[in-house]
Scaffold this active site. Sequence first.
Site, PDB file in Angstrom:
ATOM      1  N   SER A 266       0.800  -1.230   0.000  1.00  0.00           N
ATOM      2  CA  SER A 266       0.000   0.000   0.000  1.00  0.00           C
ATOM      3  C   SER A 266       0.833   1.281   0.000  1.00  0.00           C
ATOM      4  CB  SER A 266      -0.974   0.017   1.186  1.00  0.00           C
ATOM      5  OG  SER A 266      -0.293   0.276   2.390  1.00  0.00           O
TER       6      SER A 266
ATOM      7  N   LYS B 185       0.470   4.920   6.752  1.00  0.00           N
ATOM      8  CA  LYS B 185      -0.115   5.733   5.675  1.00  0.00           C
ATOM      9  C   LYS B 185       0.460   7.141   5.713  1.00  0.00           C
ATOM     10  CE  LYS B 185      -2.891   2.290   4.844  1.00  0.00           C
ATOM     11  NZ  LYS B 185      -2.622   1.387   3.743  1.00  0.00           N
TER      12      LYS B 185
END
Length: 198
Positions: free
Chosen positions: A59, A102
């Site tokens: 990701s 993230k």
Amino acid sequence: MRGSRKKKQERSLAEEFEEKERGLGRELLSMLLYMGVVLGITFLVITFLGQRTYVSGDSMKNTLEDGDNLIVDKITYRFREPQRYDIIVFPFEYKEDTYYIKRIIGMPGETVQVREGRVYIDGEQLKESYGRELMENAGIAEEPLTLGEDEYFVLGDNRNASSDSRDPSVGLIHRDRIVGRAWMRIWPLHKLGILKHQ
């Protein structure tokens, strides 16, 4: 005469043995004290300053790769607030001992929306170089999202392979959920170094 010499030798051997025992005792105590100090410092570092974590999945590709080992800086945010583009670590609330890594995109008080695969902040397209491609799924950011005073909107750099703030199971990240920011890559060794956030 021989008897007293023998007694002196026996006493001398006994004293020598006692001295060796005391020396061993001091060495053992010194070693235990050293180990206690090392464990104490390690505990303080892990609890208050940093912790080791690893990247699982793609990701954050190309910034971070599957299998990268990182040190998370847990102290910076005690002195300043998180900033846009910081790479942060926070727990995934629906799975124990699972942390997400993230990048902060939306800041408290801003309105975030994903339109035509691009991020808009307060109606203006965000100029950034971290997203690898246009987003195929806007998720909950299809409609404008106004962030609260302690909320952050986060995305993975590999947007089409990331479960992030667009996904209702992740959603907006509250300030108190942020563990820290990814600080340093320690593995693989050929990529060892401080991570760039901005």
